[in-house]
Write an enzyme that holds these catalytic residues in place. Structure first.
Site, PDB file in Angstrom:
ATOM      1  N   THR A 297       0.836  -1.202   0.000  1.00  0.00           N
ATOM      2  CA  THR A 297       0.000   0.000   0.000  1.00  0.00           C
ATOM      3  C   THR A 297       0.872   1.254   0.000  1.00  0.00           C
ATOM      4  OG1 THR A 297      -1.741  -1.162   1.170  1.00  0.00           O
ATOM      5  CG2 THR A 297      -1.789   1.244   1.299  1.00  0.00           C
TER       6      THR A 297
ATOM      7  N   CYS B 278      35.031   0.724  17.819  1.00  0.00           N
ATOM      8  CA  CYS B 278      34.457   0.785  19.155  1.00  0.00           C
ATOM      9  C   CYS B 278      33.044   1.351  19.161  1.00  0.00           C
ATOM     10  CB  CYS B 278      35.335   1.624  20.065  1.00  0.00           C
ATOM     11  SG  CYS B 278      36.772   0.708  20.610  1.00  0.00           S
TER      12      CYS B 278
END
Lengths: 204, 387
Positions: B241, B329
């Site tokens: 849709t 990190c």
């Protein structure tokens, strides 16, 4: 944006405090001379740690450290440096990453490996101290944990083999220790430990 | 340490939606709820918004509205193109895909998947500035190549590729040409007409439109196969849709992007240069990554040796400044940015990289504030560094 919309920080307030105001930094202008020091990790791996200690009466009298690392590495080493002051060498040697992260109020799971360098560098410094002073090192083996029950392989054995480049692959490690050739249950864990150690010692 | 100012310099991650776009979207959201595929008045009203957006996007890309397919974003658009290429190879129309080592993860990871399915994909490397090695590309080109996919501008370092020239090479070998223009839209001219590419991917939220909506341009002569099945929307090209309001918002953002392109480009470049000069003049030992000549105007990627990226990012965050880093990190992996490593950067420098990405709503004052707070942060981190 108003402060009521401020999201929680990635880390706890304790981590934040130690990250922003790290304790016991090894100030290059301070002329602080350690009795011994240890260094682990490598710049290539993205984290490196150097820990210096002064020892008096078998206790950690003072400690300094430096790191090239992320917020977790900075905060956990800062916390560790506070925790071990005044501890006997034996107590200090037995400090674990879990004890440090608990004191920090926890770290995100994927950041846990960043917190293992501080205590490793500390142990390296204590090893260095005992060696320099021709003292026996009763802690090294006592802290070893058996990770392969069938072949009686310890984590420290693996660490030593990685550190000295004798085991650069899992195949070499297996040849040297026989790990995982019994029930095989330990395989996954040992492979993880191996990779972690290779990272810590700048081998990968 | 705390600050009331919040400065957003992470516009390559996503942008703030333009206030004028939000305003119109909110009005439409409250009143238009019909299914754009329905034949009744409610549906036709919704459909008119979708078609309005299609026209705006076609104007921006200089193509026909019928060549525009709306998707959930650029990741879906990229996946669709590679899935078309896979089908072509399965139909024996060729046997290879060529792309680069610095593409977005929605292509890098798709390549990894396709390889597990037996599809051959060659990755062209880049030089130290992040520019595709043309000699290598020419050598790899051949009649068995079905698709060449090269991003227009890189999200991390901002390096822009010569898409027109690469498309010419691809077409000469009989291959289709795709470019992921997600980072380039609204910053430099992206023209389907001039570049003669067959597919272009883009995403609404990178140019001050809504998130969760994107576009795939497909030249009318290029093959198409749906990636998402289950409906006749978009002439059977993309089921689901219609996300009417977001599509409408993307269209409005496309219109704004086209109207202000030249002005926006120049403004972003000036701010980027102000930031670059401020950083290199106030911080010793800085490496500017990427290419100075062919660079997206708002992107500045810098490495600070001896200072780790996640620490820099979090310290800047304390001062209210939002940036990105190529450090491992920050992601939880052990590997730093593959884009920077592809450019031949040392692992340490990749860990110490910070990406500033400026956008429409940044100001010179904000740039000056960053130039003021950054030097002491780098100095402090270098003081506590092992090196």
């Amino acid at each position: 944006m108003s402060s009521s919309f401020m999201a929680d920080w990635v880390y706890t307030d304790v981590v934040k405090d130690h990250f922003m105001n790290p304790r016991n930094i090894w100030d290059k202008n301070e002329n602080w001379e350690p009795d011994a020091f240890g260094e682990v990790g490598s710049l290539a791996c993205g984290d490196q740690m150097r820990v210096g200690i002064k020892v008096f009466n078998d206790k950690i009298a003072d400690i300094r450290w430096l790191t090239y690392g992320c917020a977790s590495a900075i905060a956990s080493t800062s916390m560790m440096s506070e925790m071990v002051k005044g501890m006997t060498l034996k107590e200090a040697y037995n400090i674990t990453p879990t004890m440090i992260t608990d004191a920090l109020g926890g770290l995100p799971e994927h950041k846990f490996h960043c917190s293992v360098l501080g205590d490793k560098a500390l142990r390296a410094a204590i090893d260095d101290y005992l060696e320099k002073n021709n003292l026996p090192n009763p802690y090294k083996d006592a802290t070893a944990k058996i990770v392969c029950e069938c072949r009686n392989v310890t984590d420290q054995q693996i660490e030593e083999l990685v550190k000295t480049d004798r085991a650069t692959t899992l195949e070499e490690l297996q040849e040297l220790t026989g790990y995982g050739t019994g029930c095989g249950k330990c395989k996954k864990n040992i492979e993880h430990i191996f990779e972690e150690l290779r990272h810590i010692y700048g081998k990968s | 340490m705390s600050t009331n100012k919040l400065i957003y310099m992470d516009n390559n991650a996503t942008t703030r939606i333009a206030p004028e776009v939000v305003k119109e979207m909110a009005e439409v959201e409250a009143s238009v709820y019909g299914n754009a595929s329905s034949m009744h008045t409610f549906g036709r009203v919704a459909n008119s918004l979708v078609e309005d957006a299609r026209k705006n996007v076609a104007d921006l890309l200089e193509c026909s509205p019928s060549e525009i397919t709306f998707t959930s974003g650029a990741s879906e658009a990229n996946n669709t193109v590679f899935s078309i290429a896979k089908s072509l190879i399965e139909k024996k129309k060729g046997s290879r895909i060529i792309t680069t080592t610095i593409e977005h993860p929605s292509i890098i990871e798709t390549v990894k998947y396709l390889r597990t399915q037996g599809i051959q994909v060659d990755m062209v490397s880049v030089d130290t500035e992040g520019r595709v090695r043309m000699d290598e590309l020419e050598k790899l080109m051949g009649p068995d190549v079905v698709l060449v996919s090269v991003m227009t501008g890189n999200n991390e370092i901002g390096t822009i590729q010569d898409i027109e020239k690469i498309a010419e090479l691809a077409h000469k070998a009989g291959a289709l040409m795709h470019t992921d223009a997600t980072q380039a839209i609204g910053k430099i001219e992206v023209s389907a007409k001039k570049w003669k590419v067959d597919y272009i991917s883009m995403s609404g939220h990178k140019f001050y439109g809504p998130k969760g909506v994107g576009v795939l341009f497909t030249r009318s002569t290029a093959p198409f196969l749906p990636y998402i099945h289950g409906g006749e929307q978009e002439h059977g090209r993309r089921a689901g849709t219609y996300n009417t309001v977001s599509i409408y918002g993307l269209g409005l953002a496309a219109k704004l992007a086209k109207e202000g392109l030249k002005e926006e480009h120049d403004r972003l470049w000036e701010m980027r240069e102000r930031l670059r000069e401020g950083i290199i003049n106030n911080i010793p030992d800085v490496i500017v990554n990427g290419c100075q000549e062919h660079c997206l105007p708002g992107t500045l990627d810098v490495s600070f040796p001896s200072a780790e990226g996640e620490s820099i990012l979090l310290m800047l965050d304390m001062y209210g400044v939002a940036v990105s880093t190529g450090s491992a990190c920050a992601t939880g992996s052990l590997e730093p940015s593959y884009v920077l490593l592809s450019c031949g950067l040392d692992v340490e420098l990749a860990h110490g990289s910070i990406r500033f990405s400026l956008g429409r709503y940044n100001t010179d004052e904000e740039v000056d504030y960053v130039i003021e707070v950054l030097p002491p942060i780098i100095k402090r981190l270098r003081e506590i560094s092992t090196r």
